[in-house]
Scaffold this active site. Structure first.
Site, mmCIF file in Angstrom:
data_model
loop_
_atom_site.group_PDB
_atom_site.id
_atom_site.type_symbol
_atom_site.label_atom_id
_atom_site.label_comp_id
_atom_site.label_asym_id
_atom_site.label_seq_id
_atom_site.Cartn_x
_atom_site.Cartn_y
_atom_site.Cartn_z
ATOM 1 N N GLY A 1 0.819 -1.208 0.000
ATOM 2 C CA GLY A 1 0.000 0.000 0.000
ATOM 3 C C GLY A 1 0.852 1.256 0.000
ATOM 4 O O GLY A 1 1.925 1.303 0.589
ATOM 5 N N GLY B 1 -1.156 4.262 0.222
ATOM 6 C CA GLY B 1 -2.122 5.191 0.799
ATOM 7 C C GLY B 1 -3.255 4.414 1.434
ATOM 8 O O GLY B 1 -3.522 3.275 1.056
ATOM 9 N N GLN C 1 -11.322 2.677 5.233
ATOM 10 C CA GLN C 1 -10.702 1.358 5.040
ATOM 11 C C GLN C 1 -10.327 0.673 6.345
ATOM 12 O O GLN C 1 -9.969 -0.506 6.349
ATOM 13 C CB GLN C 1 -9.459 1.481 4.149
ATOM 14 C CG GLN C 1 -9.811 1.893 2.725
ATOM 15 C CD GLN C 1 -8.575 1.960 1.853
ATOM 16 O OE1 GLN C 1 -7.874 2.954 1.852
ATOM 17 N NE2 GLN C 1 -8.294 0.897 1.124
ATOM 18 N N GLY D 1 -4.633 -0.407 -7.892
ATOM 19 C CA GLY D 1 -5.139 -1.448 -7.017
ATOM 20 C C GLY D 1 -5.599 -0.790 -5.734
ATOM 21 O O GLY D 1 -5.514 0.427 -5.593
ATOM 22 N N CYS D 2 -6.105 -1.587 -4.788
ATOM 23 C CA CYS D 2 -6.629 -1.016 -3.550
ATOM 24 C C CYS D 2 -6.524 -2.065 -2.450
ATOM 25 O O CYS D 2 -6.824 -3.241 -2.683
ATOM 26 C CB CYS D 2 -8.094 -0.618 -3.754
ATOM 27 S SG CYS D 2 -8.857 0.110 -2.299
ATOM 28 N N LEU D 3 -6.110 -1.620 -1.272
ATOM 29 C CA LEU D 3 -5.983 -2.552 -0.148
ATOM 30 C C LEU D 3 -7.327 -3.202 0.201
ATOM 31 O O LEU D 3 -7.363 -4.295 0.756
ATOM 32 C CB LEU D 3 -5.435 -1.818 1.087
ATOM 33 C CG LEU D 3 -3.987 -1.313 0.990
ATOM 34 C CD1 LEU D 3 -3.653 -0.424 2.181
ATOM 35 C CD2 LEU D 3 -3.013 -2.475 0.894
ATOM 36 N N HIS E 1 -7.472 8.810 -5.826
ATOM 37 C CA HIS E 1 -7.974 7.505 -5.356
ATOM 38 C C HIS E 1 -8.440 7.602 -3.901
ATOM 39 O O HIS E 1 -9.524 7.132 -3.551
ATOM 40 C CB HIS E 1 -6.838 6.475 -5.499
ATOM 41 C CG HIS E 1 -7.164 5.094 -5.019
ATOM 42 N ND1 HIS E 1 -7.308 4.016 -5.856
ATOM 43 C CD2 HIS E 1 -7.365 4.600 -3.757
ATOM 44 C CE1 HIS E 1 -7.597 2.936 -5.140
ATOM 45 N NE2 HIS E 1 -7.629 3.260 -3.861
ATOM 46 N N GLU E 2 -7.631 8.258 -3.058
ATOM 47 C CA GLU E 2 -7.977 8.369 -1.630
ATOM 48 C C GLU E 2 -9.168 9.303 -1.424
ATOM 49 O O GLU E 2 -10.029 9.059 -0.575
ATOM 50 C CB GLU E 2 -6.774 8.840 -0.808
ATOM 51 C CG GLU E 2 -5.544 7.935 -0.884
ATOM 52 C CD GLU E 2 -5.810 6.476 -0.544
ATOM 53 O OE1 GLU E 2 -6.769 6.189 0.191
ATOM 54 O OE2 GLU E 2 -5.062 5.616 -1.052
ATOM 55 N N HIS F 1 -12.280 7.493 -1.945
ATOM 56 C CA HIS F 1 -12.671 6.683 -0.782
ATOM 57 C C HIS F 1 -13.541 7.490 0.172
ATOM 58 O O HIS F 1 -14.498 6.974 0.744
ATOM 59 C CB HIS F 1 -11.436 6.209 -0.008
ATOM 60 C CG HIS F 1 -10.876 4.898 -0.491
ATOM 61 N ND1 HIS F 1 -11.612 3.745 -0.528
ATOM 62 C CD2 HIS F 1 -9.645 4.565 -0.951
ATOM 63 C CE1 HIS F 1 -10.856 2.753 -0.990
ATOM 64 N NE2 HIS F 1 -9.658 3.222 -1.258
HETATM 65 ZN ZN ZN Z 1 -8.118 2.210 -2.102
#
Ligand code: ZN
Length: 181
Positions: A48, A50, A55, A113-115, A156-157, A160
């Protein structure tokens, strides 16, 4: 050090607009703890760069980014957060109540991608450059311009915090079962 469990798709908290943090609450114990948990969880993650508060199950407008994003190329398709140097203690930048001030009309495609969506990657168009205003962890207002991967990360963040995942914008997605080394 508190590493929190990362909330994964399809949990509702990932699809809610997060709440603003009251500026006077930034120095509160609760917000401080959320920020340090975000940082610890990001550091403990395999790849990751960020992480946003939803999340870890906290619906507040806070995210943390790693300076590692500044060191990774965007032009070279082979350079991805997957080849990160985890031995280094990257500095983390905290964004609270971020606002997008400017975004370039020019967009660029790259893999994301994303955690919260492990092993899935997709091509997402993002503005090449952005300017964001936010509060830092000390409650100080700042503005920051970003380009390339760091601009992509900020977008991206921020998504979220509005309850959006990159999957909604990705043109094509694919699964990568095993992490590339
Ligand atoms: Zn993400």
């Amino acid at each position: 050090m508190t590493k929190r469990a990362i909330v994964r798709e399809p949990k509702p908290v990932l699809h809610q607009a997060a709440k603003e943090v009251l500026p006077r609450a930034i120095s509160s114990k609760r917000v401080k703890k959320i920020i340090s948990d975000l940082s610890d969880t990001l550091r403990a993650s395999e790849d990751g760069i960020g992480i946003a508060a939803p999340q870890i199950g906290v619906s507040l407008r806070i995210f943390v980014t790693s300076e590692e994003a500044l060191t990774l190329g965007t032009k070279n398709k082979d350079v991805k957060p997957l080849v990160s140097d985890k031995k280094k203690e990257w500095r983390h930048f905290v964004f609270i109540n971020p606002k997008l001030l400017k975004a370039s009309r020019k967009k660029f495609d790259d893999s994301e991608g994303c955690l919260s969506v492990p092993h899935v990657f997709g091509t997402v168009p993002r503005a090449e450059k952005v300017k964001v205003a936010a509060y830092d962890e000390r409650g100080k207002k700042f503005e920051r311009g970003a380009a390339g991967l760091f601009a992509r990360l900020l977008q991206h963040e921020m998504d979220h915090l509005d309850g959006h995942l990159f999957l909604e914008k990705a043109r094509e997605t694919h699964r990568v079962e095993k992490e590339k080394v």
